[in-house]
Design a protein around this motif. Structure first.
Motif, short mmCIF file in Angstrom:
data_model
loop_
_atom_site.label_atom_id
_atom_site.label_comp_id
_atom_site.label_asym_id
_atom_site.label_seq_id
_atom_site.Cartn_x
_atom_site.Cartn_y
_atom_site.Cartn_z
N ILE A 295 22.34 13.44 -12.97
CA ILE A 295 22.32 14.43 -14.05
C ILE A 295 21.03 15.23 -13.99
O ILE A 295 21.05 16.47 -13.98
N ALA A 296 19.90 14.54 -13.94
CA ALA A 296 18.60 15.21 -13.94
C ALA A 296 18.42 16.10 -12.71
O ALA A 296 17.95 17.25 -12.81
N ASP A 297 18.81 15.60 -11.54
CA ASP A 297 18.66 16.39 -10.31
C ASP A 297 19.55 17.63 -10.33
O ASP A 297 19.17 18.69 -9.81
N SER A 298 20.74 17.50 -10.93
CA SER A 298 21.62 18.66 -11.04
C SER A 298 20.96 19.77 -11.86
O SER A 298 21.05 20.96 -11.53
N TYR A 299 20.30 19.38 -12.94
CA TYR A 299 19.61 20.36 -13.77
C TYR A 299 18.49 21.04 -12.98
O TYR A 299 18.30 22.26 -13.07
N LYS A 300 17.73 20.23 -12.24
CA LYS A 300 16.59 20.76 -11.50
C LYS A 300 17.01 21.70 -10.37
O LYS A 300 16.30 22.65 -10.04
N LYS A 301 18.19 21.44 -9.80
CA LYS A 301 18.67 22.28 -8.69
C LYS A 301 19.41 23.52 -9.16
O LYS A 301 19.24 24.61 -8.59
N TRP A 302 20.25 23.38 -10.20
CA TRP A 302 21.21 24.43 -10.49
C TRP A 302 21.14 25.03 -11.89
O TRP A 302 21.91 25.91 -12.23
N ILE A 303 20.20 24.54 -12.71
CA ILE A 303 20.04 25.14 -14.04
C ILE A 303 18.62 25.64 -14.27
O ILE A 303 18.40 26.82 -14.56
N LEU A 304 17.64 24.76 -14.12
CA LEU A 304 16.26 25.11 -14.45
C LEU A 304 15.67 26.25 -13.62
O LEU A 304 14.82 26.99 -14.13
N PRO A 305 16.10 26.47 -12.36
CA PRO A 305 15.58 27.65 -11.66
C PRO A 305 15.99 28.98 -12.30
O PRO A 305 15.39 30.02 -12.02
N TYR A 306 17.00 28.95 -13.17
CA TYR A 306 17.54 30.19 -13.74
C TYR A 306 17.37 30.28 -15.26
O TYR A 306 17.35 31.37 -15.83
N HIS A 307 17.23 29.11 -15.93
CA HIS A 307 17.14 29.11 -17.39
C HIS A 307 16.17 28.04 -17.86
O HIS A 307 16.14 26.94 -17.31
N LYS A 308 15.41 28.36 -18.91
CA LYS A 308 14.64 27.34 -19.62
C LYS A 308 15.60 26.66 -20.58
O LYS A 308 16.21 27.29 -21.43
N ILE A 309 15.76 25.36 -20.44
CA ILE A 309 16.68 24.61 -21.29
C ILE A 309 15.98 24.28 -22.61
O ILE A 309 14.93 23.62 -22.61
N ASP A 310 16.57 24.71 -23.71
CA ASP A 310 16.00 24.40 -25.02
C ASP A 310 16.51 23.07 -25.56
O ASP A 310 15.75 22.31 -26.18
N GLU A 311 17.78 22.78 -25.33
CA GLU A 311 18.36 21.54 -25.84
C GLU A 311 19.43 21.02 -24.89
O GLU A 311 20.20 21.81 -24.32
N VAL A 312 19.48 19.71 -24.74
CA VAL A 312 20.60 19.04 -24.08
C VAL A 312 21.28 18.18 -25.13
O VAL A 312 20.63 17.38 -25.81
N ILE A 313 22.59 18.37 -25.28
CA ILE A 313 23.36 17.59 -26.25
C ILE A 313 24.36 16.73 -25.47
O ILE A 313 25.22 17.27 -24.78
N ILE A 314 24.22 15.41 -25.58
CA ILE A 314 25.02 14.49 -24.78
C ILE A 314 26.18 13.92 -25.62
O ILE A 314 25.98 13.53 -26.77
N SER A 315 27.36 13.89 -25.01
CA SER A 315 28.54 13.33 -25.67
C SER A 315 29.22 12.35 -24.73
O SER A 315 28.78 12.13 -23.60
N GLY A 316 30.31 11.76 -25.21
CA GLY A 316 31.06 10.80 -24.40
C GLY A 316 30.52 9.39 -24.59
O GLY A 316 29.48 9.16 -25.22
N GLY A 317 31.21 8.43 -24.01
CA GLY A 317 30.83 7.03 -24.15
C GLY A 317 29.42 6.73 -23.69
O GLY A 317 28.75 5.86 -24.23
N GLY A 318 28.97 7.47 -22.67
CA GLY A 318 27.62 7.26 -22.15
C GLY A 318 26.52 7.58 -23.13
O GLY A 318 25.38 7.12 -22.97
N SER A 319 26.85 8.37 -24.16
CA SER A 319 25.83 8.72 -25.15
C SER A 319 25.40 7.51 -25.97
O SER A 319 24.35 7.53 -26.62
N TYR A 320 26.22 6.43 -25.95
CA TYR A 320 25.89 5.22 -26.70
C TYR A 320 25.15 4.19 -25.84
O TYR A 320 24.78 3.13 -26.34
#
Length: 387
Positions: A295-320
């Motif tokens: 998850i973190a590496d995906s953000y660093k490769k394909w999101i953060l180079p283009y956008h400053k992330i203000d919030e990450v909101i996590i859902s699904g069973g993994g959020s627990y």
């Protein structure tokens, strides 16, 4: 057709969304009131019910997803059996809500994914004709196939609904679902719907659940609150092997599923490393960290180079899974990480609500896929209507 036109012409509708994901832990049923359609959509959650998936059906679903164990007879039979089970879940939801089925306008059913070949074909079962027949409610289902027919991956399909619910003028928001598979939707601040993009980050709970099942010999099927993972250590050899998986290095748009990270994959990992590690809990800790890292590496490769992330909101069973969430926070220091409950929504209900929204869009004839997300050649109307 008159019945359908009457539903379309209602400004406020009662809709039940159904979701049975890759974790196969139950059927999520969200009863919502939806007002309007398109970008004017307003959603109010009335009730959420999780219908437990019978053990024999879960076992049959896992067999149907396995190339070695599946058969056409099994899939054919299971298609109708799941339609019956979805119908039971709907009727239970109505009873628990004190609302008779005759008052429900529409059902949106995702179905149960059996096999998914990106940009080639996809199969979700849980026969919608059975649902419509047993409940008497107009049913919209099988959302993914039209996108695949248009050249897309057929997934993710929830980003359209996420834009409707979460768009923000001042913040760039990433919605991270951690079900069996992890997927991220990026909604840039003050963006149009065409600027939204999404992709599967890799495994979510799928490998963790399978390893827990193996280690506990079927006594447990998931790591409650990440307690088991918190007691082990990361095995570097296993972690490096997991990180060598080719999916991790693919560029979006991309999707994955049980075909790559399912029970067969997990059992091979377990059988190999139970002979290597001193403590089997190290395997759970390592695969949990693998999910966090992908998850973190995906953000660093394909999101953060283009956008400053203000919030990450996590859902699904993994959020627990507290251990998993803490690992993600550690990997993404400086970024605000929340779960759905922190913003007043239900992690469990989120995808079922999305199915209700998609069904509403379908009957209104609105395009509800996002070509930038799925790679489809054009916008299309997803779903088949049974009335």
């Amino acid at each position: 057709m008159e019945k359908l036109f009457n539903i379309i012409n209602k400004n406020k509708k009662l809709i039940i969304g159904l979701m049975s994901g890759t974790s196969i832990d139950g059927i999520d049923c969200a009863l919502v009131e939806i007002e309007g359609n398109g970008l004017n959509t307003k959603v109010k959650l009335i009730n959420f019910h999780k219908h437990e998936m019978p053990v024999h059906l879960k076992q049959d679903i896992l067999k149907a997803c396995s190339i070695e164990k599946s058969s056409t007879e099994l899939i054919c039979r299971l298609n109708f059996l799941l339609g019956e089970e979805f119908s039971k879940a709907i009727l239970e939801t109505c009873e628990l809500s004190g609302i008779p089925p005759s008052k429900i306008d529409l059902i949106g059913s995702h179905g149960q994914t059996v096999y998914h070949i990106p940009r080639n074909s996809t199969l979700q079962i849980g026969e919608p004709s059975v649902i419509a027949e047993r409940t008497g409610i107009t049913t919209v289902a099988d959302f993914r196939v039209r996108d695949v027919a248009a050249g897309g991956h057929g997934a993710p399909i929830v980003p359209y609904t996420e834009y409707i619910l979460y768009r923000n003028i001042e913040k760039t928001i990433v919605l991270q679902n951690i079900g069996g598979i992890g997927n991220a939707t990026v909604i840039p601040k003050n963006s149009t719907i065409d600027q939204v993009y999404a992709f599967d980050t890799g495994p979510g709970n799928m490998i963790i659940d399978a390893i827990v099942t193996e280690i506990t010999k079927g006594q447990k099927h998931y790591d409650e609150e990440g307690k088991l993972a918190s007691k082990g250590n990361i095995n570097r050899e296993l972690f490096e092997e997991l990180m060598s998986h080719p999916y991790i290095y693919k560029e979006p748009p991309k999707t994955t599923g049980r075909e790559e990270f399912g029970v067969d994959f997990s059992k091979k990992i377990y059988e190999k490393y139970k002979k290597i590690v001193k403590n089997e809990l190290d395997i759970i800790t390592t695969v949990t960290y693998f999910t966090a890292k992908t998850i973190a590496d995906s953000y660093k490769k394909w999101i953060l180079p283009y956008h400053k992330i203000d919030e990450v909101i996590i859902s699904g069973g993994g959020s627990y899974n507290k251990t998993l969430i803490n690992m993600i926070r550690e990997e993404l220091k400086g970024i605000k990480i929340m779960i759905q409950e922190d913003v007043g929504y239900s992690s469990d209900a989120k995808e079922a609500i999305a199915m209700a929204i998609l069904a509403n869009e379908t009957i209104h004839g609105n395009f509800n896929n996002l070509p930038r997300v799925t790679g489809a050649s054009k916008p299309v109307v997803l779903g088949k209507i049974i009335f």
